[in-house]
Design an enzyme around this catalytic site. Sequence first.
Site, PDB file in Angstrom:
ATOM      1  N   LYS A 189      -1.028  -3.082   9.532  1.00  0.00           N
ATOM      2  CA  LYS A 189       0.318  -3.673   9.471  1.00  0.00           C
ATOM      3  C   LYS A 189       0.132  -5.184   9.496  1.00  0.00           C
ATOM      4  O   LYS A 189       0.650  -5.878  10.377  1.00  0.00           O
ATOM      5  CB  LYS A 189       1.150  -3.148  10.656  1.00  0.00           C
ATOM      6  CG  LYS A 189       2.617  -3.529  10.644  1.00  0.00           C
ATOM      7  CD  LYS A 189       3.431  -2.856   9.564  1.00  0.00           C
ATOM      8  CE  LYS A 189       4.847  -3.402   9.543  1.00  0.00           C
ATOM      9  NZ  LYS A 189       5.651  -2.878   8.406  1.00  0.00           N
ATOM     10  N   ASP A 221       3.570   1.702   7.082  1.00  0.00           N
ATOM     11  CA  ASP A 221       4.842   2.345   6.714  1.00  0.00           C
ATOM     12  C   ASP A 221       4.753   2.943   5.311  1.00  0.00           C
ATOM     13  O   ASP A 221       5.204   4.066   5.057  1.00  0.00           O
ATOM     14  CB  ASP A 221       6.027   1.373   6.854  1.00  0.00           C
ATOM     15  CG  ASP A 221       5.790   0.011   6.206  1.00  0.00           C
ATOM     16  OD1 ASP A 221       4.651  -0.283   5.801  1.00  0.00           O
ATOM     17  OD2 ASP A 221       6.766  -0.767   6.104  1.00  0.00           O
TER      18      ASP A 221
END
Length: 354
Positions: A189, A221
Amino acid sequence: MKICVLPGDGIGPEIMAEAVRVLEALELGFEMEEGLIGGGAVDATGVPYPEATSALARAADAILLGAVGGPKWDTLPREQRPERGLLAIRKELGLFANLRPAILYPELANASSLKPEVVAGLDILIVRELTGDIYFGQPRGIEMREVDGAQQRYGFNTMHYTESEIRRIGRVAFEAARKRGKRLCSVDKMNVLETTQLWRDVMSELAADYPDVELSHMLVDNAAMQLVRAPKQFDVMVTGNMFGDILSDEASMLTGSIGMLPSASLDEHNKGLYEPSHGSAPDIAGQGVANPLATILSAAMMLRYTFGHEEAAKRVEDAVKKVLAQGLRTGDIYEPGTRRVGTREMGDAVLAAL
Ligand code: IPM
Ligand code: MG
């Protein structure tokens, strides 16, 4: 060749009994000794990972674990929760490399909630770092603090990785990819978290040592989305402890049957702890209906990674495929037209197939 056997809680003892029978049937001369971990250990000794179990685990070449936890222990102070036992043994033994394969057995093609063409032939390996990250970071806690002019409860955890931690799990992942489809996707991330920017940088640096492996990067994600959109794009995925926890559960359900999936957690010298990816399933504990195949397949991983018995590992895996082809199914993988069996009967069938 010593194996420390930790059946644990819930369905743990039932599924473990079948895996132990399989190991015995191979007649490879394993010495097996049982210990307590999790809720059962809390009841007997007050702690989830007693010193006697730690001594047994340290002296063994490999550990085979069933599952820990259950509603009975969920309200205990954090230090006494069964999950703490699992985290403690991982940390103490330095089991930093968690291998979680997600394989769709052709016989179970209908078990997935995804369309057959999306998952047919699925074979992914998730490599999860297991002894660092926000799971173990200090400081951590819940305390009273004055924030925004008010005394209030304040919860905090710390995410961190050193470059050496990232490098050693990276090497495990690159090596694994090299033995498979030669594609590695590193998940982070980096658009938000510095820790994972470092993760991406170190993985990119490592790639120079593995020119035969194609490295890609993906934000977590997006990775979660891609896993359900087009999971077959992945070969090996490598990620940190927290993201790996989540993505490996997601990947396991692509196969429709978490009851089928084994895992290995290895240290630097291939000493390992082997356990099914599923939990202790308190709702069906003691009924003799749990699926022992993930534990049996975990024993196969143990034969392969710790003991180097590739042939014996294959024999066990082939025996599992054979009983599936015979149409035997425990409740979790049952569908009309197959034969529903219990834990023991499934174990018997694997032994016969062996
Ligand atoms: C797992 C489990 C554990 C984890 C829990 C039980 C501590 O979810 O092995 O994935 O979060 O690592
Ligand atoms: Mg988990």
